[in-house]
Scaffold this active site. Structure first.
Site, PDB file in Angstrom:
ATOM      1  N   VAL A  66       0.810  -1.223   0.000  1.00 50.94           N
ATOM      2  CA  VAL A  66       0.000   0.000   0.000  1.00 50.94           C
ATOM      3  C   VAL A  66       0.840   1.269   0.000  1.00 50.94           C
ATOM      4  CG1 VAL A  66      -1.998  -1.083   1.096  1.00 50.94           C
ATOM      5  CG2 VAL A  66      -0.250   0.016   2.527  1.00 50.94           C
TER       6      VAL A  66
ATOM      7  N   TYR B 111       2.451   5.838  16.597  1.00 49.92           N
ATOM      8  CA  TYR B 111       1.216   5.206  16.147  1.00 49.92           C
ATOM      9  C   TYR B 111       0.049   6.179  16.265  1.00 49.92           C
ATOM     10  CZ  TYR B 111      -2.395   1.576  15.769  1.00 49.92           C
ATOM     11  OH  TYR B 111      -3.478   0.812  15.375  1.00 49.92           O
TER      12      TYR B 111
ATOM     13  N   THR C  97      -6.137  -8.994  17.586  1.00 50.12           N
ATOM     14  CA  THR C  97      -5.502  -9.010  16.268  1.00 50.12           C
ATOM     15  C   THR C  97      -3.987  -9.072  16.422  1.00 50.12           C
ATOM     16  OG1 THR C  97      -5.280  -6.603  16.114  1.00 50.12           O
ATOM     17  CG2 THR C  97      -7.347  -7.559  15.314  1.00 50.12           C
TER      18      THR C  97
ATOM     19  N   THR D 262       2.492 -10.101  11.994  1.00 48.45           N
ATOM     20  CA  THR D 262       1.984 -11.452  12.134  1.00 48.45           C
ATOM     21  C   THR D 262       2.666 -12.092  13.326  1.00 48.45           C
ATOM     22  OG1 THR D 262       3.694 -12.386  10.708  1.00 48.45           O
ATOM     23  CG2 THR D 262       1.644 -11.726   9.654  1.00 48.45           C
TER      24      THR D 262
END
Length: 266
Positions: free
Chosen positions: A65, A157, A194, A210
């Site tokens: 992206v 963040y 998540t 991940t």
């Protein structure tokens, strides 16, 4: 299936896992033709296979992206394959925690590239296709509770997610002024089960999106911080995304949908 987005074409970035996968599956369940994009090719294929097994329609595109050329390619493939675009879920993102005094400029810029530049590029290259389709559309940008309030050791963040929040509102006004029928809203998840939490709470490899399933750390954090006393699931966010993608939210633009168990209110 009740067909709340029947026949609509949707692009979901970061759709191979976590919230993105839940959004892709939920939209497909309600009748959308979903284009899943990600850099995790094996997991992306798994997502598409799961959607098709459940009777839905989906395809996968490898997609960085942060690359404008990749966005041009994705928009081109969607137009060639489907002739239209109705829903864009700008979900791809990474979360890098730690003191701002120790964060490298490279990590700060990388996080900004994925979380902010990726959203900008998605809007830039997908809204024209929505306009060409002639029926408007729905852009849903994934922000965070961290885009609403500050948090220690999450300054970088927070900066990216706060940017997504106000960028969304500005683009919503631009589309409204153009009378193009495109609605633009942001979603603000709280503590959700998540992989991104591995880098935020320090249980995964820095920079990775991940990881193996978490243990009690996230549950304990949610029990302490969330008024409802529990963490959320990706499906909780996907249900909100579905509503924003559907005609049920036809009068909603420039809004922020907070799904956090009350975390931002405390």
């Amino acid at each position: 299936m009740t067909g709340r987005v029947q026949g609509k074409v949707a692009v979901v970035t970061g759709g191979a896992s976590g919230i993105g996968r839940a959004c892709a599956e939920r939209l497909a369940e309600e009748g959308a033709i979903v284009v899943v994009t990600d850099v995790q090719d094996a997991k992306g294929a798994e997502t598409v296979a799961a959607i098709e097994k459940a009777g839905g329609k989906a395809s996968y595109i490898h997609h960085d992206v942060t690359s404008e050329a990749a966005w041009v390619d994705v928009a081109g493939q969607v137009e060639k394959g489907h002739g239209r675009l109705d829903i864009l879920v700008n979900n791809a993102g990474i979360g890098l925690g730690g003191s701002i005094l120790e964060m490298t400029l490279a990590d700060f810029q990388r996080q900004t590239a994925v979380n902010v530049d990726g959203v900008f590029l998605g809007v830039k290259h997908c809204i024209p296709l929505m306009r060409k389709s002639g029926d408007g559309g729905s852009v849903i940008n994934m922000s965070s509770v961290a885009g609403l309030k500050g948090a220690a050791n999450l300054a970088g963040y927070c900066a990216t997610k706060g940017a997504v929040r106000l960028f969304t509102k500005a683009v919503a006004m631009e589309c409204a002024n153009a009378k193009d029928g495109v609605r633009v809203n942001s979603v603000h998840p709280g503590i959700i089960e998540t992989p991104i939490w591995d880098t935020i709470v320090g249980t995964g490899e820095p920079g990775s999106n991940t990881a193996a399933p978490r243990g009690a750390t996230l549950d304990a954090m949610a029990e302490m911080a969330v008024p409802l006393g529990m963490k959320g699931w990706p499906q909780d966010i996907a249900n909100g995304v579905l509503w924003l993608a559907s005609e049920e939210s036809r009068y909603v633009t420039g809004a922020e949908l907070v799904i956090d168990g009350g975390l931002s209110v405390r």
